[in-house]
Design a protein around this motif. Structure first.
Motif: not given
Length: 84
Positions: A2-4, A29, A61, A6, A64
């Protein structure tokens, strides 16, 4: 992968921006791991490979962030290995 990434409770993104300015971060982020120069790319790779730092993220994460650092390393012709 995922590119997300948190938002972390233990960090203030403004601190990263204040310290490094308006640069590209591997973790945009939270404004962690600047990758705007050869020196920053090398430091980012070193820091994300420290278990205490990686433990603050989910495995996806970390992958990523590492992917972004690797792409930046290619830009600066830096050779890095997956085993650090």
């Amino acid at each position: 992968m995922s590119n997300h990434i948190s938002r972390r409770d233990d960090v203030n993104p403004r601190d990263g921006e204040r310290e490094h300015g308006d640069v590209t971060f591997a973790d945009p982020t939270n404004k962690k791991y600047p990758i705007d120069s050869e020196e920053h790319v090398r430091a980012a790779w070193s820091y994300i490979n420290k278990q205490a730092n990686a433990d603050k993220y989910d495995a996806d994460e970390v992958e990523t962030i590492k992917g972004r650092i690797k792409r930046a390393a290619n830009k600066y012709d830096i050779e890095i290995s997956d085993d650090h």
